[in-house]
Design an enzyme around this catalytic site. Structure first.
Site, PDB file in Angstrom:
ATOM      1  CG  ASP A   1      42.554  51.208  26.147  1.00 49.30           C
ATOM      2  OD1 ASP A   1      43.150  51.438  25.201  1.00 49.30           O
ATOM      3  OD2 ASP A   1      43.087  51.154  27.474  1.00 49.30           O
TER       4      ASP A   1
ATOM      5  CE  LYS B   1      46.561  51.193  29.039  1.00 47.93           C
ATOM      6  NZ  LYS B   1      45.748  50.382  28.003  1.00 47.93           N
TER       7      LYS B   1
HETATM    8  P1  NAP Z   1      47.107  46.464  34.291  1.00 51.87           P
HETATM    9  O1  NAP Z   1      46.624  47.541  34.805  1.00 51.87           O
HETATM   10  O2  NAP Z   1      48.599  46.276  34.862  1.00 51.87           O
HETATM   11  O3  NAP Z   1      46.375  45.065  34.911  1.00 51.87           O
HETATM   12  C1  NAP Z   1      46.830  43.649  34.449  1.00 51.87           C
HETATM   13  C2  NAP Z   1      45.623  42.729  34.737  1.00 51.87           C
HETATM   14  O4  NAP Z   1      46.214  41.571  34.398  1.00 51.87           O
HETATM   15  C3  NAP Z   1      45.177  42.622  36.204  1.00 51.87           C
HETATM   16  O5  NAP Z   1      43.698  42.267  36.227  1.00 51.87           O
HETATM   17  C4  NAP Z   1      45.926  41.420  36.836  1.00 51.87           C
HETATM   18  O6  NAP Z   1      45.335  40.777  37.839  1.00 51.87           O
HETATM   19  C5  NAP Z   1      46.051  40.623  35.582  1.00 51.87           C
HETATM   20  N1  NAP Z   1      47.322  39.649  35.862  1.00 51.87           N
HETATM   21  C6  NAP Z   1      48.467  39.912  35.390  1.00 51.87           C
HETATM   22  N2  NAP Z   1      49.511  39.134  35.552  1.00 51.87           N
HETATM   23  C7  NAP Z   1      48.523  37.814  36.061  1.00 51.87           C
HETATM   24  C8  NAP Z   1      48.773  36.375  36.036  1.00 51.87           C
HETATM   25  N3  NAP Z   1      50.053  36.035  36.070  1.00 51.87           N
HETATM   26  N4  NAP Z   1      47.664  35.651  36.264  1.00 51.87           N
HETATM   27  C9  NAP Z   1      46.366  36.233  36.349  1.00 51.87           C
HETATM   28  N5  NAP Z   1      46.100  37.533  36.231  1.00 51.87           N
HETATM   29  C10 NAP Z   1      47.156  38.480  36.018  1.00 51.87           C
HETATM   30  O7  NAP Z   1      47.352  46.321  32.750  1.00 51.87           O
HETATM   31  P2  NAP Z   1      46.365  46.831  31.723  1.00 51.87           P
HETATM   32  O8  NAP Z   1      46.741  48.085  31.356  1.00 51.87           O
HETATM   33  O9  NAP Z   1      45.082  46.548  32.098  1.00 51.87           O
HETATM   34  O10 NAP Z   1      46.801  45.641  30.512  1.00 51.87           O
HETATM   35  C11 NAP Z   1      46.293  44.544  30.279  1.00 51.87           C
HETATM   36  C12 NAP Z   1      46.772  43.891  29.036  1.00 51.87           C
HETATM   37  O11 NAP Z   1      45.979  44.313  27.853  1.00 51.87           O
HETATM   38  C13 NAP Z   1      47.950  43.977  28.637  1.00 51.87           C
HETATM   39  O12 NAP Z   1      48.613  42.614  28.101  1.00 51.87           O
HETATM   40  C14 NAP Z   1      48.178  45.117  27.564  1.00 51.87           C
HETATM   41  O13 NAP Z   1      49.133  44.868  26.781  1.00 51.87           O
HETATM   42  C15 NAP Z   1      46.816  44.719  26.845  1.00 51.87           C
HETATM   43  N6  NAP Z   1      45.959  45.711  26.200  1.00 51.87           N
HETATM   44  C16 NAP Z   1      46.065  45.860  24.819  1.00 51.87           C
HETATM   45  C17 NAP Z   1      45.417  46.707  24.305  1.00 51.87           C
HETATM   46  C18 NAP Z   1      45.102  46.831  22.565  1.00 51.87           C
HETATM   47  O14 NAP Z   1      44.955  47.855  22.030  1.00 51.87           O
HETATM   48  N7  NAP Z   1      44.837  45.552  22.337  1.00 51.87           N
HETATM   49  C19 NAP Z   1      45.111  48.123  24.922  1.00 51.87           C
HETATM   50  C20 NAP Z   1      45.258  48.256  26.394  1.00 51.87           C
HETATM   51  C21 NAP Z   1      45.706  46.932  26.913  1.00 51.87           C
HETATM   52  P3  NAP Z   1      45.703  41.430  39.520  1.00 51.87           P
HETATM   53  O15 NAP Z   1      44.772  42.556  39.569  1.00 51.87           O
HETATM   54  O16 NAP Z   1      45.333  40.151  39.984  1.00 51.87           O
HETATM   55  O17 NAP Z   1      47.093  41.629  39.439  1.00 51.87           O
END
Ligand code: NAP
Length: 288
Positions: A112, A75
């Site tokens: 979002d 993103k």
């Molecule tokens: P992203 O850009 O890849 O960011 C991932 C985030 O999760 C980062 O803050 C990362 O921390 C953290 N993280 C990942 N694994 C971790 C772990 N094992 N322990 C602690 N922190 C961890 O992903 P994103 O696009 O932000 O999406 C995040 C989540 O939101 C996903 O599950 C996605 O499916 C969900 N989401 C849902 C919606 C909805 O409509 N409901 C919309 C958007 C996203 P670091 O910075 O330390 O790597």
């Protein structure tokens, strides 16, 4: 489910770029609406290799894909490959999840944040104005959430992330645009003030299928008034189940999923009527 889809040389293509992407429910939602509205369109999921996002967008231009969603982990990077981000708030957010192709140009949007606020209101009757909120995570989705909350007038916004530097960077960056909201990054949950927070949001991928880590142990903070988990596969993560068990009013990411998807759909097609209902019906019939 879509055996009656008639795909031919005139069918318009939409899709989602992500990695992993197999968990995504977006194809189910958007194809259900195309079918409901009898539109000659199809939506596919594309797993994009980590260093190939630019190539994916070149492909979008060259083969005329009409619109895409962008999901983890692209993103933030996606802003570098569009021609224009028309909305001020989306531009400031620095992360997009929706791209529209029009007259050979790519336009980026972040649905979002709006989808998140809509879901908070609908499912938790939560109004952000003057509230104190903890957001866990600092990735693309967290950026959308943080900017939407600050824009909606939250009083104090705390950000915690596994990689502390990323939380600090996001807090400092967002603070420069929202002087009315105090935006603070946390080194640990122990740095939170000793008061009941209005809302805690999991905006990390923790709990999502394939990631069994917890974003936070509920024992580390005072019980908040409400919780929102952006994760929706599985529909109830361990963190969410624990919040429910303790008695915290909470909602999972399905409401946000539908809201952000409906706004993306409108950006691509101009259609709004019946869209959310068709998406909700599709989710009910896939029995999550
Ligand atoms: P992203 O850009 O890849 O960011 C991932 C985030 O999760 C980062 O803050 C990362 O921390 C953290 N993280 C990942 N694994 C971790 C772990 N094992 N322990 C602690 N922190 C961890 O992903 P994103 O696009 O932000 O999406 C995040 C989540 O939101 C996903 O599950 C996605 O499916 C969900 N989401 C849902 C919606 C909805 O409509 N409901 C919309 C958007 C996203 P670091 O910075 O330390 O790597």
């Amino acid at each position: 489910m879509f055996t009656d889809l008639k795909i031919d040389a005139k069918t318009k293509l939409y899709g989602i770029f992500g990695n992993p992407v197999e968990h995504s429910l977006s194809p189910i939602l958007h194809n259900a609406v195309f079918k409901h509205l009898k539109m000659d369109c199809v939506y596919m999921a594309f797993r994009v290799e980590p260093d190939a996002l630019g190539l994916a967008f070149e492909g979008m231009r060259s083969i005329g894909i009409r619109g895409v969603n962008v999901t983890i982990p692209f993103k933030e990077d996606a802003v570098n490959f569009v021609d224009e981000i028309p909305e001020d708030l989306d531009r400031l957010t620095g992360a997009i999840n929706t791209v529209v192709q029009k007259d050979g140009k790519l336009f980026g949007y972040n649905t979002d944040g709006q989808g998140f606020l809509h879901a908070l209101h609908e499912e938790l009757s939560f109004k952000p104005q003057g509230k104190d909120v903890l957001v866990i995570g600092a990735g693309g989705a967290a950026r959308g959430v943080v900017f939407a909350l600050a824009h909606a007038g939250v009083d104090q916004l705390f950000i915690y992330n596994r990689s502390r530097e990323r939380a600090r960077g996001l807090a400092e960056y967002a603070s420069t645009y929202f002087s009315e909201t105090e935006i603070v990054s946390l080194g640990s949950f122990g740095d939170l003030p000793d008061k009941k927070l209005d809302l805690v949001v999991n905006a990390t991928s923790c709990g999502m299928t394939g990631n069994q880590d917890l974003p936070m142990d509920w024992g580390l903070i005072r019980e908040p008034k409400a919780a929102y988990d952006l994760v929706y596969t599985p529909s109830e993560t361990l963190w969410f189940k624990e919040a429910k068990r303790i008695g915290i009013p909470c909602a999972n990411g399905l409401g946000m999923l539908v809201s952000q998807a409906a706004i993306s759909f409108e950006r691509w097609t101009g259609k709004k009527e019946g869209v959310r209902e068709a998406m909700r019906e599709a989710l009910r019939s896939c029995k999550l």
